[in-house]
Design a protein around this motif. Structure first.
Motif, PDB file in Angstrom:
ATOM      1  N   ASN A 409       0.854  -1.182   0.000  1.00 26.65           N
ATOM      2  CA  ASN A 409       0.000   0.000   0.000  1.00 26.65           C
ATOM      3  C   ASN A 409       0.894   1.238   0.000  1.00 26.65           C
ATOM      4  O   ASN A 409       1.486   1.585   1.030  1.00 26.65           O
ATOM      5  N   TYR A 410       1.020   1.896  -1.143  1.00 27.93           N
ATOM      6  CA  TYR A 410       1.833   3.103  -1.256  1.00 27.93           C
ATOM      7  C   TYR A 410       1.013   4.368  -0.989  1.00 27.93           C
ATOM      8  O   TYR A 410       1.487   5.479  -1.218  1.00 27.93           O
ATOM      9  N   GLY A 411      -0.215   4.207  -0.495  1.00 25.41           N
ATOM     10  CA  GLY A 411      -1.073   5.353  -0.253  1.00 25.41           C
ATOM     11  C   GLY A 411      -0.967   5.876   1.169  1.00 25.41           C
ATOM     12  O   GLY A 411      -0.149   5.420   1.984  1.00 25.41           O
ATOM     13  N   GLN A 412      -1.835   6.829   1.470  1.00 23.99           N
ATOM     14  CA  GLN A 412      -1.832   7.488   2.775  1.00 23.99           C
ATOM     15  C   GLN A 412      -2.955   6.978   3.679  1.00 23.99           C
ATOM     16  O   GLN A 412      -3.064   7.416   4.829  1.00 23.99           O
ATOM     17  N   LYS A 413      -3.767   6.049   3.186  1.00 21.40           N
ATOM     18  CA  LYS A 413      -4.875   5.534   3.964  1.00 21.40           C
ATOM     19  C   LYS A 413      -4.768   4.017   4.072  1.00 21.40           C
ATOM     20  O   LYS A 413      -4.256   3.356   3.158  1.00 21.40           O
ATOM     21  N   PRO A 414      -5.249   3.437   5.177  1.00 19.16           N
ATOM     22  CA  PRO A 414      -5.226   1.977   5.305  1.00 19.16           C
ATOM     23  C   PRO A 414      -6.176   1.322   4.304  1.00 19.16           C
ATOM     24  O   PRO A 414      -7.189   1.907   3.910  1.00 19.16           O
ATOM     25  N   LEU A 415      -5.836   0.105   3.894  1.00 19.95           N
ATOM     26  CA  LEU A 415      -6.645  -0.649   2.944  1.00 19.95           C
ATOM     27  C   LEU A 415      -6.983  -2.006   3.542  1.00 19.95           C
ATOM     28  O   LEU A 415      -6.087  -2.741   3.992  1.00 19.95           O
ATOM     29  N   ASN A 416      -8.256  -2.358   3.559  1.00 13.42           N
ATOM     30  CA  ASN A 416      -8.721  -3.679   3.976  1.00 13.42           C
ATOM     31  C   ASN A 416      -9.214  -4.403   2.730  1.00 13.42           C
ATOM     32  O   ASN A 416     -10.178  -3.974   2.082  1.00 13.42           O
ATOM     33  N   LEU A 417      -8.536  -5.502   2.379  1.00 17.04           N
ATOM     34  CA  LEU A 417      -8.739  -6.142   1.078  1.00 17.04           C
ATOM     35  C   LEU A 417      -9.272  -7.554   1.228  1.00 17.04           C
ATOM     36  O   LEU A 417      -8.931  -8.270   2.183  1.00 17.04           O
ATOM     37  N   GLN A 545      -8.222 -11.452  -7.870  1.00 15.65           N
ATOM     38  CA  GLN A 545      -8.626 -10.056  -7.736  1.00 15.65           C
ATOM     39  C   GLN A 545      -8.601  -9.631  -6.276  1.00 15.65           C
ATOM     40  O   GLN A 545      -8.953 -10.410  -5.382  1.00 15.65           O
ATOM     41  N   LEU A 546      -8.183  -8.404  -6.059  1.00 17.89           N
ATOM     42  CA  LEU A 546      -8.182  -7.801  -4.735  1.00 17.89           C
ATOM     43  C   LEU A 546      -9.264  -6.729  -4.697  1.00 17.89           C
ATOM     44  O   LEU A 546      -9.223  -5.775  -5.478  1.00 17.89           O
ATOM     45  N   HIS A 547     -10.244  -6.891  -3.800  1.00 20.41           N
ATOM     46  CA  HIS A 547     -11.355  -5.961  -3.649  1.00 20.41           C
ATOM     47  C   HIS A 547     -11.226  -5.244  -2.304  1.00 20.41           C
ATOM     48  O   HIS A 547     -10.711  -5.802  -1.333  1.00 20.41           O
ATOM     49  N   LEU A 548     -11.717  -4.018  -2.256  1.00 17.33           N
ATOM     50  CA  LEU A 548     -11.851  -3.340  -0.969  1.00 17.33           C
ATOM     51  C   LEU A 548     -12.894  -4.069  -0.137  1.00 17.33           C
ATOM     52  O   LEU A 548     -13.981  -4.390  -0.633  1.00 17.33           O
TER      53      LEU A 548
END
Length: 753
Positions: A409-417, A545-548
């Motif tokens: 995750n190169y973003g600024q918010k957490p990701l639940n996948l 596939q990776l989904h939110l």
């Protein structure tokens, strides 16, 4: 036209590598690649290629080396979609080169006409190179003898056309393609008073039934244009003619029925090393684009513009998107562990989309790679998966059946996948699904193929181009070569590759991932096969596939795609040679098949002037291709070579590619090796195809041998005596040290006098 390109801030460099005849050799292409690299290009596009699915090809090797230096190389997948699997084009076969498939456009600008007999509809037409505008009038035709097709309208048809002179006079004539040149059709129609002609093709190639073809005319006094085969069929079958026809001057946006589907011409993967190719897809079917300004007859469009189709159109589309992504990443750099070129090419695949996924129509990754490239998603989506594709190889070894993927995750918010498995229908490489009992050595299928014998046979760079369409093969008993062929090896690749229904299970070590900003996690994926009894070399495939997690009820919000594929079967067990091949014949008459119980006699010094090589031949004559030529469709355009009569010729047909083929000259009495045919072994031979101009290869022996294999060994004329020639082909992915991984054939006796 007031268009803005995909990457408007990119600086363009162009190197011309094609000559005036439309071809180039590989050395020139490689030189162009090196010049582009030396000039500092970050991304290099090649809308060209040679059909070779070997990553060891010279162009692929050079492209791979440049990729390792940080240059992103983009190349076409190829336009051989009709010819089955394993037909990727080099240099796109290189492991880290981006190979691009083609999807059909949604709309394209077109010239259309209307017919009074079909109210409320319009039909696309394409002007010839000699026509700038078409004329309105009444469309008429003259049927052929079976009353289903229009006649060709050639000079030979003039008496028939004259019998219908009153109907044709002052009207537009519909004729069928073939029989003569387009200019002759126009001149003949003009003689009977027609004011223009429309031409259709009643034998279109796959996927072109709804498209008019391009007409290259030289000199026509009346307007000439092409219409689609399906349109002509509608007119003729329903007997709608004569009817008033109108050709508006305006251009209209025409919708395409196959929008965002894989173009019929787009080549199918994988490589012969079972790397997943193509990597991604771009829009390549019916693209409105710039053209060289000197070209005439652009279908009624302004000079420098026209509509073209091919992976050569999809490749620059993808190249420009990569340039745009590179520009964005340079402006807002990401702290990545990989090189930027690797990151960009993987990220491009991660965030491609699967067209028509919501409709349940999932194309196999060997047709479209990761899917249609998406520049905005590639730039904005912070989720990165490496590697970006998976090859499970074949079932010979468990080495490739488990892979580890790293998600960052190169973003600024957490990701639940949430991880999901989306299988696609398999590709039935040999058409053996439903025939699971078919296996090597089992009864073959009667295809009813016959042996055409057009003579004399012209040879182009050791490839024989039959004048009659249709396959050529020799039965197992070559003495009956003219008899109807009763058997074909069941492991002949289907052309085109039909879809199958086989799917595999994937075992994912994790079903959910939670990633904070800057965090990475890994998960394993392992393939689970159906029972071995169901393995008939289907090529299975699909996507992880990776989904939110918040959107798992909404399948449209996919965060990343990872394509995968594999083969249900052991590739190294596939036969190389087709049934009845190789066989011994004579260089000037391939129908003169020499059975194993007959002696072939020849005297090299009597056949070759001064005991040397015949004019037009060289020691390199034994190579499959001396210098491969490239054209825009990736076809060989090698120059014609002369044929020396009376020489022994070995006719080979490969149904599976081979990395190495030996031609050894042996003493007939004890089979001791005397030497090797010059410049052998051959390396990295492609499989042959069903079309006539690539159904087999012919290797001619001029009596020269060399003591050791290789192109640099000294050559000499073999001493008089009795010999046989042994041809040994290494199986695809075979072990050269395992005798069971070679196909061997030994000729009948050859007496050198």
């Amino acid at each position: 036209m007031n268009f803005t390109g995909v990457a408007p801030d990119a600086k363009l460099g162009m190197w011309r590598i094609f000559g005036c005849d439309g071809g180039a050799n590989e050395d020139t292409v490689i030189k162009g690649l090196l010049l582009a690299h030396e000039a500092g290009c970050n991304v290099i596009n090649l809308s060209l290629g040679v059909q070779s699915a070997w990553s060891e090809d010279a162009m692929a090797v050079v492209a791979e080396r440049l990729s390792q230096k940080g240059v992103i190389i983009v190349a076409v997948a190829g336009n051989q979609g009709d010819d089955g699997a394993f037909l990727q084009n080099t240099p796109g076969t290189a492991k880290h080169v981006v190979s691009v498939a083609s999807l059909d456009n949604s709309y394209y600008p077109a010239k259309v006409f209307t017919l009074d007999a079909v109210r409320g509809d319009s039909f696309v037409y394409q002007l010839s190179t000699t026509t700038e505008t078409f004329v309105n009038g009444t469309l008429v035709t003259v049927y052929d003898m079976d009353n289903t097709q229009a006649i060709h309208g050639c000079a030979d048809d003039l008496p028939i056309l004259q019998n219908h002179g009153q109907e044709i006079q002052g009207n537009v004539l519909l004729v069928r393609r073939g029989g003569c040149t387009f200019d002759e059709k126009a001149q003949t129609a003009e003689q009977v008073g027609a004011i223009a002609i429309l031409v259709y093709d009643n034998e279109p190639t796959k996927g072109t039934d709804d498209e008019p073809f391009s007409i290259m005319a030289a000199k026509s006094n009346i307007p000439v244009a092409a219409i689609a085969p399906a349109v002509a069929r509608q007119f003729l079958t329903n007997h709608l003619l004569p009817s008033n026809v109108v050709f508006p001057e305006a251009t209209f946006d025409k919708s395409i029925k196959t929008a965002l589907k894989v173009s019929a011409f787009s080549s199918v993967g994988p490589t012969y090393e079972l790397d997943l190719k193509p990597n991604v897809a771009g829009i390549g079917g019916q693209v409105f684009s710039t053209l060289p300004r000197h070209l005439e007859g652009n279908g009624g469009f302004p000079t420098g513009w026209g509509v073209r189709s091919g992976t050569s159109m999809a490749s620059p589309h993808v190249t420009a998107i990569i340039a745009l992504v590179l520009q964005s990443f340079h402006q807002t750099p990401t702290h990545m562990e990989q090189s930027i070129s690797t990151y960009v090419t993987e990220h491009l695949q991660n965030h491609a989309i699967l067209p028509n996924q919501n409709l349940g129509n999932i194309n196999h990754p060997l047709l479209q790679g990761a899917g249609l490239v998406q520049p905005l998603d590639t730039i904005l989506n912070p989720l990165h998966v490496s590697p970006s594709s998976i090859s499970f190889n074949d079932t010979s070894s468990s080495k490739y059946h488990r892979h580890t993927l790293r998600v960052t995750n190169y973003g600024q918010k957490p990701l639940n996948l949430v991880l999901k498995h989306l299988p696609a229908d398999s590709l039935d490489t040999f058409g053996l699904e439903g025939q699971l009992a078919a296996h090597r050595g089992k009864p073959k299928v009667d295809t009813g193929l016959t042996l055409p014998l057009p003579l004399p046979l012209p040879i182009f760079g050791n490839r024989i181009h039959l004048r009659k369409r249709g396959p050529f093969a020799s039965p197992a008993d070559p003495s009956n070569a003219i008899e109807k062929l009763q058997a074909v090896n069941p492991f002949t690749p289907q052309e085109p590759t039909p879809p199958g229904h086989t799917k595999v299970q994937l075992e994912l070590s994790r079903r959910q991932l939670s990633l904070g900003p800057g965090q990475s996690q890994t998960f394993d994926v392992e393939v689970r096969f159906p029972p071995t009894s169901e393995h008939v070399y289907q090529m299975y495939g699909g996507y992880i596939q990776l989904h939110l997690q918040e959107s798992r009820q909404n399948d449209t919000l996919v965060q990343a795609n990872i394509p995968y594929f594999g083969v249900l079967g052991r590739m190294h067990e596939l036969p190389v040679f087709d049934d009845g091949f190789p066989f011994l014949s004579t260089s000037d008459n391939i129908s003169n098949v020499i059975p194993s119980n007959r002696v072939f006699r020849f005297h090299p010094s009597s056949l070759l002037p001064h005991g040397g090589l015949h004019p037009g031949l060289s020691s390199g004559h034994h190579r499959e291709l001396i210098t491969r030529q490239l054209d825009e469709q990736g076809q060989d355009t090698s120059a014609q070579s002369s044929v020396v009569p009376g020489l022994p010729a070995f006719v080979c047909r490969l149904i599976t590619a081979s990395p190495k083929i030996h031609f050894q000259v042996l003493h007939e009495s004890n089979h001791q090796v005397v030497g090797y045919l010059p410049d052998t072994p051959f390396e990295y031979w492609e499989r042959n195809r069903l079309r006539a101009d690539d159904f087999y290869r012919m290797i001619i022996w001029d009596g020269q041998i060399q003591a050791e294999p290789g192109s640099s060994a000294a050559k000499q004329t073999v001493a008089p005596g009795n010999y046989v020639v042994r041809i040994s082909a290494l199986h695809l992915l075979g072990d050269p040290n395992n005798p069971n991984d070679w196909d061997n054939w030994v000729s009948g006796p050859i007496l050198v006098e």
